[in-house]
Scaffold this motif. Structure first.
Motif, mmCIF file in Angstrom:
data_model
loop_
_atom_site.group_PDB
_atom_site.id
_atom_site.type_symbol
_atom_site.label_atom_id
_atom_site.label_comp_id
_atom_site.label_asym_id
_atom_site.label_seq_id
_atom_site.Cartn_x
_atom_site.Cartn_y
_atom_site.Cartn_z
ATOM 1 N N THR A 153 60.055 -14.170 -14.447
ATOM 2 C CA THR A 153 61.087 -14.507 -15.423
ATOM 3 C C THR A 153 62.089 -15.463 -14.799
ATOM 4 O O THR A 153 62.745 -15.128 -13.821
ATOM 5 C CB THR A 153 61.819 -13.239 -15.907
ATOM 6 N N ASP A 154 62.193 -16.643 -15.371
ATOM 7 C CA ASP A 154 63.124 -17.649 -14.868
ATOM 8 C C ASP A 154 64.520 -17.323 -15.389
ATOM 9 O O ASP A 154 64.771 -17.363 -16.589
ATOM 10 C CB ASP A 154 62.676 -19.034 -15.343
ATOM 11 N N LEU A 155 65.440 -17.010 -14.476
ATOM 12 C CA LEU A 155 66.800 -16.654 -14.873
ATOM 13 C C LEU A 155 67.804 -17.770 -14.619
ATOM 14 O O LEU A 155 68.994 -17.598 -14.874
ATOM 15 C CB LEU A 155 67.264 -15.400 -14.115
ATOM 16 N N ASN A 156 67.349 -18.884 -14.127
ATOM 17 C CA ASN A 156 68.278 -19.945 -13.747
ATOM 18 C C ASN A 156 68.520 -20.926 -14.885
ATOM 19 O O ASN A 156 67.591 -21.321 -15.597
ATOM 20 C CB ASN A 156 67.741 -20.710 -12.534
ATOM 21 N N ARG A 157 69.785 -21.313 -15.034
ATOM 22 C CA ARG A 157 70.118 -22.344 -16.006
ATOM 23 C C ARG A 157 69.404 -23.632 -15.618
ATOM 24 O O ARG A 157 69.305 -23.974 -14.447
ATOM 25 C CB ARG A 157 71.629 -22.569 -16.021
ATOM 26 N N ASN A 164 65.880 -17.604 -31.247
ATOM 27 C CA ASN A 164 66.018 -18.125 -32.611
ATOM 28 C C ASN A 164 67.301 -17.622 -33.262
ATOM 29 O O ASN A 164 68.013 -18.383 -33.935
ATOM 30 C CB ASN A 164 64.815 -17.727 -33.464
ATOM 31 N N LEU A 165 67.597 -16.335 -33.067
ATOM 32 C CA LEU A 165 68.839 -15.788 -33.613
ATOM 33 C C LEU A 165 70.055 -16.442 -32.961
ATOM 34 O O LEU A 165 71.057 -16.725 -33.622
ATOM 35 C CB LEU A 165 68.889 -14.275 -33.396
ATOM 36 N N ILE A 166 69.963 -16.667 -31.659
ATOM 37 C CA ILE A 166 71.076 -17.296 -30.946
ATOM 38 C C ILE A 166 71.310 -18.706 -31.475
ATOM 39 O O ILE A 166 72.453 -19.117 -31.711
ATOM 40 C CB ILE A 166 70.804 -17.321 -29.429
ATOM 41 N N THR A 226 69.770 -26.294 -32.538
ATOM 42 C CA THR A 226 68.320 -26.311 -32.651
ATOM 43 C C THR A 226 67.732 -25.680 -31.388
ATOM 44 O O THR A 226 68.372 -25.699 -30.326
ATOM 45 C CB THR A 226 67.789 -27.746 -32.781
ATOM 46 N N PRO A 227 66.525 -25.123 -31.456
ATOM 47 C CA PRO A 227 65.903 -24.561 -30.251
ATOM 48 C C PRO A 227 65.833 -25.541 -29.079
ATOM 49 O O PRO A 227 66.123 -25.148 -27.941
ATOM 50 C CB PRO A 227 64.515 -24.137 -30.744
ATOM 51 N N PRO A 228 65.471 -26.815 -29.297
ATOM 52 C CA PRO A 228 65.453 -27.736 -28.154
ATOM 53 C C PRO A 228 66.818 -27.865 -27.477
ATOM 54 O O PRO A 228 66.892 -28.042 -26.252
ATOM 55 C CB PRO A 228 65.013 -29.066 -28.780
ATOM 56 N N ALA A 229 67.895 -27.777 -28.262
ATOM 57 C CA ALA A 229 69.235 -27.874 -27.674
ATOM 58 C C ALA A 229 69.506 -26.684 -26.763
ATOM 59 O O ALA A 229 70.104 -26.827 -25.688
ATOM 60 C CB ALA A 229 70.287 -27.951 -28.776
ATOM 61 N N LEU A 230 69.071 -25.495 -27.184
ATOM 62 C CA LEU A 230 69.256 -24.308 -26.344
ATOM 63 C C LEU A 230 68.389 -24.390 -25.095
ATOM 64 O O LEU A 230 68.865 -24.131 -23.978
ATOM 65 C CB LEU A 230 68.922 -23.044 -27.136
ATOM 66 N N TYR A 231 67.110 -24.761 -25.279
ATOM 67 C CA TYR A 231 66.184 -24.782 -24.144
ATOM 68 C C TYR A 231 66.500 -25.899 -23.148
ATOM 69 O O TYR A 231 65.969 -25.906 -22.041
ATOM 70 C CB TYR A 231 64.748 -24.912 -24.644
ATOM 71 N N PRO A 260 66.029 -21.337 -20.266
ATOM 72 C CA PRO A 260 64.601 -21.236 -20.560
ATOM 73 C C PRO A 260 64.229 -20.060 -21.457
ATOM 74 O O PRO A 260 63.167 -20.070 -22.078
ATOM 75 C CB PRO A 260 63.967 -21.072 -19.173
ATOM 76 N N ASN A 261 65.090 -19.042 -21.538
ATOM 77 C CA ASN A 261 64.770 -17.841 -22.307
ATOM 78 C C ASN A 261 66.032 -16.996 -22.467
ATOM 79 O O ASN A 261 67.086 -17.312 -21.894
ATOM 80 C CB ASN A 261 63.671 -17.021 -21.610
#
Length: 218
Positions: A16-20, A55-57, A64-69, A73-74
């Motif tokens: 699990t990648d936890l890094n920004r 998606n809820l976030i 948009t999802p791309p903006a969050l990702y 990463p998760n």
């Protein structure tokens, strides 16, 4: 608040990648990160950790999802940052409470005050209860909690050790490390069971922890 340092992960959480993904320099990007974190905190109070999704976030933050990702990463990476921020505030509060501690101070009262202050801080933090639960329950996030507790122990060593001159450092550190772990476990319990008598639990825990530390004054 400044950028949170990446957490080194143990073997159990390597998948699990936890890094920004990036540390932004522009205000707009920093604001986007803050909106993601704020939306997540609010959603945790509404739906809990298990039902939380990126998606809820995105919907809550108006992204948009791309903006969050672009930044996280998760959802675990978002929780990691929230957890590090909460525990950094908790540790800073504890440093302030124990600053100047001496053997003449009422150890039970100081410990009880520290625990109650941590409890109130967590309750007043959006999503604080669920952030705390996730740091204990999610294998991917355990490293965040243990690293923070080690830092809290280091902080206590810098102040409490002055009240116990002549005591071997390893013995005091072991006791302080257990004190930190037990104290936060009781806080999690009080968050999970709000109907319990928190005053008596805080007082009894403080007495037990103070007794453990006071042995070293003999």
């Amino acid at each position: 608040m400044g950028p949170v340092q990446p957490v080194m992960l143990g073997k159990s959480s390597m998948k699990t990648d936890l890094n920004r993904r990036r540390t932004p320099s522009q205000k707009r990007a920093r604001d986007t990160i803050e909106s993601i974190l704020a939306a997540t905190g609010d959603l945790l109070d509404e739906v809990g950790f298990e039902n939380l999704s990126t998606n809820l976030i995105c919907k809550k933050a108006g992204l948009t999802p791309p903006a969050l990702y672009r930044y996280f990463p998760n959802k675990h990476a978002i929780m990691s940052e929230l957890g590090q921020r909460l525990m950094a505030q908790q540790n800073a509060m504890m440093r302030g409470i124990f600053d100047g501690f001496s053997a003449d101070d009422d150890l039970v009262a100081v410990i009880r005050h520290a625990m109650e202050a941590q409890l109130i801080l967590t309750e007043n933090t959006p999503g604080g209860h669920w952030i705390t639960k996730a740091l204990y329950a999610s294998p991917a996030l355990c490293a965040v909690r243990t690293r923070s507790h080690e830092m809290a122990t280091d902080d206590l060593m810098a102040t409490v050790a002055l009240a116990f001159p002549g005591l071997p450092e390893d013995a005091l550190r072991k006791t302080l490390r257990l004190t930190v772990e037990i104290g936060y476990s009781v806080i999690e319990f009080l968050l999970d069971v709000p109907e319990t008598d928190r005053d008596s639990h805080l007082s009894e825990t403080a007495e037990l922890l103070a007794f453990s530390l006071a042995r070293h004054q003999a």
